[in-house]
Write an enzyme that holds these catalytic residues in place. Structure first.
Site, PDB file in Angstrom:
ATOM      1  N   ASP A  43       1.066  -1.399   0.129  1.00 10.97           N
ATOM      2  CA  ASP A  43       0.124   0.055   0.179  1.00 10.97           C
ATOM      3  C   ASP A  43       0.892   1.257  -0.095  1.00 10.97           C
ATOM      4  OD1 ASP A  43       1.074  -0.203   2.461  1.00 10.97           O
ATOM      5  OD2 ASP A  43      -1.048  -0.093   3.404  1.00 10.97           O
ATOM      6  N   SER A  44       2.167   1.111   0.089  1.00  8.70           N
ATOM      7  CA  SER A  44       3.022   2.310  -0.261  1.00  8.70           C
ATOM      8  C   SER A  44       2.685   2.960  -1.493  1.00  8.70           C
ATOM      9  CB  SER A  44       4.413   1.856  -0.130  1.00  8.70           C
ATOM     10  OG  SER A  44       4.822   0.684  -0.873  1.00  8.70           O
ATOM     11  N   ASP A  82      -1.111  -6.143  -0.227  1.00 11.52           N
ATOM     12  CA  ASP A  82      -1.434  -5.465   1.057  1.00 11.52           C
ATOM     13  C   ASP A  82      -2.949  -5.172   1.421  1.00 11.52           C
ATOM     14  OD1 ASP A  82       0.302  -4.972   2.775  1.00 11.52           O
ATOM     15  OD2 ASP A  82       1.285  -3.213   1.757  1.00 11.52           O
ATOM     16  N   LYS A 111      -1.184  -9.431   2.900  1.00 14.66           N
ATOM     17  CA  LYS A 111      -0.462  -8.837   4.061  1.00 14.66           C
ATOM     18  C   LYS A 111      -1.218  -7.887   5.154  1.00 14.66           C
ATOM     19  CE  LYS A 111       3.164  -5.960   3.862  1.00 14.66           C
ATOM     20  NZ  LYS A 111       2.760  -4.983   4.673  1.00 14.66           N
ATOM     21  N   GLU A 113      -1.030  -5.677   8.798  1.00 17.05           N
ATOM     22  CA  GLU A 113      -0.280  -5.111   9.775  1.00 17.05           C
ATOM     23  C   GLU A 113      -0.837  -5.212  11.206  1.00 17.05           C
ATOM     24  OE1 GLU A 113       0.491  -0.753   8.759  1.00 17.05           O
ATOM     25  OE2 GLU A 113       1.322  -1.251   6.857  1.00 17.05           O
ATOM     26  N   GLU A 177       9.375  -4.400  10.577  1.00 18.64           N
ATOM     27  CA  GLU A 177       9.808  -2.993   9.797  1.00 18.64           C
ATOM     28  C   GLU A 177      10.448  -2.305  10.626  1.00 18.64           C
ATOM     29  OE1 GLU A 177       7.197  -1.147   7.311  1.00 18.64           O
ATOM     30  OE2 GLU A 177       8.145   0.739   7.217  1.00 18.64           O
TER      31      GLU A 177
HETATM   32  O1  KIV Z   1       3.762  -1.306   1.692  1.00 18.86           O
HETATM   33  C1  KIV Z   1       4.824  -1.497   1.543  1.00 18.86           C
HETATM   34  O2  KIV Z   1       5.609  -1.366   0.518  1.00 18.86           O
HETATM   35  C2  KIV Z   1       5.264  -2.340   2.665  1.00 18.86           C
HETATM   36  C3  KIV Z   1       6.739  -2.546   2.603  1.00 18.86           C
HETATM   37  C4  KIV Z   1       7.395  -1.385   2.859  1.00 18.86           C
HETATM   38  C5  KIV Z   1       7.027  -3.772   3.281  1.00 18.86           C
HETATM   39  O3  KIV Z   1       4.590  -2.865   3.308  1.00 18.86           O
END
Ligand code: KIV
Length: 259
Positions: A43-44, A82, A111, A113, A177
């Site tokens: 989600d980055s 994500d 994924k 968090e 992280e």
């Molecule tokens: O969203 C993302 O790119 C991430 C990585 C930084 C692990 O969660």
């Protein structure tokens, strides 16, 4: 070409390092696939591609578009997507959204968090057959301060506990992280699933970075990033050359025109 599977990732615990990068587009996925074990559609994407202030603003629709493209372009790597902020507030919403994400994108896993606070959700999803990757330490979706984690005993204890409980709940790997080295080492020794570090030392079972960061395409350069090239500079030079060529009419040239 051996396709990466959840099982092959699990077998990499304490073996040769697991190589992971992010991708949001077809071209990047195609390039990195050959060298990666896991591609994360993170989600980055919200901050890196859309200029959002935080990953909190990312919607599930955005993840679906990018994850579908990346998965279609990937032949070998395991593709993890994500779950965005607020899409896993209860086990039922998490299941509904995870099923939707995996159905529409054909990705291999999702994924999430969090640690102890989401253990029931992880248990529920894995029981329902959804492969889940965990993410502990600094949590961009909910952290209020973006500082290194595990500098004091209380925080260390909490993050180690998070790792243990989500590992027992059934995640197949854990992203750690931005934590101090000795904590990452301890977590990696303690849990029986592979750990993948981002700013979490060489003592993890694998490493992940944001591809745009290593290519010099983003403005972010935390200490844990290694920049391999400055693509921003290279792009700027190319665009400047193009601009000059158009101005001076040296583009289009003979080979660029139709007769
Ligand atoms: O969203 C993302 O790119 C991430 C990585 C930084 C692990 O969660």
């Amino acid at each position: 070409m051996q396709k990466t599977t959840i099982n092959s990732i699990l077998k990499r615990k304490n073996k040769n390092p697991i190589i992971c990068l992010t991708a949001y587009s077809k071209v990047i996925a195609q390039i990195i696939d050959k060298y990666c074990d896991i591609i994360l559609v993170g989600d980055s994407v919200g901050m890196v591609l859309y200029g959002m202030k935080s990953t909190k603003e990312v919607k599930i629709e955005t993840m679906i578009i990018h994850a579908k493209t990346v998965k279609e372009a990937t032949k070998k790597s395991l593709v993890v997507v994500d779950m965005p902020y607020k899409t896993y507030t209860s086990k039922f919403t998490a299941y509904k959204n995870a099923k939707l994400l995996l159905k529409l994108t054909k990705c291999d896993a999702i994924k999430l968090e969090g640690g102890k606070n989401i253990v029931k959700i992880i248990k529920y999803l894995t029981k329902k057959g959804i492969p889940v990757m965990g993410h502990i330490g600094l949590l961009p979706q909910t952290s209020t301060n973006f500082k290194v984690k595990g500098r004091n005993e209380k925080e260390k204890k909490k993050i180690l506990e998070d790792a243990k409980v989500i590992s027992n709940a059934g995640v197949f790997a854990i992203i750690i992280e931005c934590v101090v080295e000795d904590l990452a080492k301890k977590i990696t020794k303690t849990v029986n699933v592979p750990t993948i570090g981002i700013g979490a030392s060489k003592y993890c079972d694998g490493q992940i970075l944001v591809t745009d960061d290593i290519l010099g395409l983003s403005d972010l350069s935390p200490k844990f990033v290694r920049k391999y090239v400055n693509l921003k500079k290279i792009i700027e030079k190319s665009v400047k050359n193009y601009s000059n060529d158009v101005k001076t009419k040296s583009f289009p040239y003979l080979k660029n025109i139709y007769k």
